[in-house]
Design a protein around this motif. Sequence first.
Motif, PDB file in Angstrom:
ATOM      1  N   ASN A  31       0.843  -1.196   0.000  1.00 23.06           N
ATOM      2  CA  ASN A  31       0.000   0.000   0.000  1.00 23.06           C
ATOM      3  C   ASN A  31       0.884   1.253   0.000  1.00 23.06           C
ATOM      4  N   GLY A  32       0.512   2.221  -0.832  1.00 24.85           N
ATOM      5  CA  GLY A  32       1.275   3.460  -0.905  1.00 24.85           C
ATOM      6  C   GLY A  32       2.504   3.386  -1.774  1.00 24.85           C
ATOM      7  N   ALA A  33       2.686   2.272  -2.495  1.00 28.57           N
ATOM      8  CA  ALA A  33       3.888   2.121  -3.320  1.00 28.57           C
ATOM      9  C   ALA A  33       3.823   2.944  -4.592  1.00 28.57           C
ATOM     10  N   GLY A  34       2.609   3.288  -5.058  1.00 28.89           N
ATOM     11  CA  GLY A  34       2.454   4.070  -6.286  1.00 28.89           C
ATOM     12  C   GLY A  34       1.714   3.341  -7.391  1.00 28.89           C
ATOM     13  N   LYS A  35       1.116   2.196  -7.083  1.00 26.10           N
ATOM     14  CA  LYS A  35       0.429   1.405  -8.114  1.00 26.10           C
ATOM     15  C   LYS A  35      -0.773   2.143  -8.689  1.00 26.10           C
ATOM     16  N   SER A  36      -1.673   2.567  -7.814  1.00 29.03           N
ATOM     17  CA  SER A  36      -2.889   3.234  -8.291  1.00 29.03           C
ATOM     18  C   SER A  36      -2.576   4.567  -8.958  1.00 29.03           C
ATOM     19  N   THR A  37      -1.561   5.260  -8.468  1.00 30.61           N
ATOM     20  CA  THR A  37      -1.148   6.510  -9.100  1.00 30.61           C
ATOM     21  C   THR A  37      -0.687   6.261 -10.532  1.00 30.61           C
ATOM     22  N   THR A  38       0.062   5.176 -10.733  1.00 30.93           N
ATOM     23  CA  THR A  38       0.500   4.825 -12.085  1.00 30.93           C
ATOM     24  C   THR A  38      -0.698   4.548 -12.986  1.00 30.93           C
ATOM     25  N   ILE A  39      -1.650   3.779 -12.490  1.00 30.16           N
ATOM     26  CA  ILE A  39      -2.852   3.460 -13.280  1.00 30.16           C
ATOM     27  C   ILE A  39      -3.599   4.734 -13.648  1.00 30.16           C
ATOM     28  N   LYS A  40      -3.706   5.656 -12.709  1.00 35.88           N
ATOM     29  CA  LYS A  40      -4.431   6.899 -12.983  1.00 35.88           C
ATOM     30  C   LYS A  40      -3.718   7.752 -14.024  1.00 35.88           C
ATOM     31  N   MET A  41      -2.393   7.689 -14.058  1.00 39.75           N
ATOM     32  CA  MET A  41      -1.672   8.400 -15.117  1.00 39.75           C
ATOM     33  C   MET A  41      -1.851   7.693 -16.459  1.00 39.75           C
ATOM     34  N   LEU A  42      -1.879   6.374 -16.447  1.00 42.66           N
ATOM     35  CA  LEU A  42      -2.080   5.618 -17.688  1.00 42.66           C
ATOM     36  C   LEU A  42      -3.454   5.875 -18.289  1.00 42.66           C
ATOM     37  N   THR A  43      -4.433   6.139 -17.458  1.00 43.55           N
ATOM     38  CA  THR A  43      -5.789   6.391 -17.949  1.00 43.55           C
ATOM     39  C   THR A  43      -6.061   7.874 -18.221  1.00 43.55           C
ATOM     40  N   GLY A  44      -5.126   8.740 -17.863  1.00 41.82           N
ATOM     41  CA  GLY A  44      -5.315  10.159 -18.113  1.00 41.82           C
ATOM     42  C   GLY A  44      -5.991  10.900 -16.987  1.00 41.82           C
TER      43      GLY A  44
END
Length: 319
Positions: free
Chosen positions: A53-66
């Motif tokens: 948790n907090g590693a940056g996974k969801s942040t990466t996904i949100k950048m990939l989706t715009g």
Amino acid sequence: MGDGFIELDGVEKVFSVRRRAGLLRRERHEVRAVDGISFTVPRGEMVGYIGPNGAGKSTTIKMLTGILTPSGGRLRIAGLDPSRQRALLARRMGVVFGQRTTLWWDLPLRDSYALVRRMYRVPEARFRANLDRCVELLDLGGLLDVPVRQLSLGQRMRGDITAALLHDPEVLYLDEPTIGLDVVTKATVRRFLRELNAERGTTVLLTTHDLTDIEQLCERVMVIDHGRLVYDGALGGLHEIGESERTLVVDLERELPPIEGIDGARTVRTQGPRQWLAFPSSASAAPLVARIAADYPLVDLSVREPDIEEVIARMYAGR
């Protein structure tokens, strides 16, 4: 940057947050959620993207989706910039966030899917074929007229996956798609994703805390920690980095002292005539089995593979 369908080159995301520094004073701090990540995913590959948790996974996904714009670096999906060409990419991607739904809360599934069809302007014949296929494979036949608010978590998750696939996306981002699901539903979702990837060549990026998802679906895995990519390769390579061990479970004819004196193996537990021996995952079990069979009254044995969750925990501890 290569010929990958998904391409990240030195991508960063920095958030500015205010923290209390006194009774009335707050100080501004920078939080680097993603810190210079680079990777390429070819078209049609299914990749696991894991981390604490907090590693940056969801942040990466949100950048990939715009949804989020990178603070630095270069990011392209099929040659397009997600943050600047989001409308064009929306027709080519599907997204499932396990803790959020894209369905309309008070509408039955059937009406939610009709709205999705209009949003993506999916031709009727194509929409019907995709819906029928998803309904059959995900067992949604008896749920189409049920309002979303009355669905269980597992039923809603299957409904969300269907909604994400009605427009035939080229890439599918799955953020915790099996969270809270029972064993049977998880198996159904995994089987569906394998068939989707094999039949349609859909590119899949999967983030999850359920490492069984990764083991059963992905040959390649990327591990992120504190915003940095710390591993990118075959699933088996994690065991080498994490110095994982396999376990040989030995059943003897009678209770004996712990087995000793075998190079590369150690007895970690005994219970009556049964003993557990640990040995490196990279080593063959054959010499160990032959030695025990020659020196001890062997009745039965089995080899247990290491738990990938423990492997990753070892890797984090090492870092």
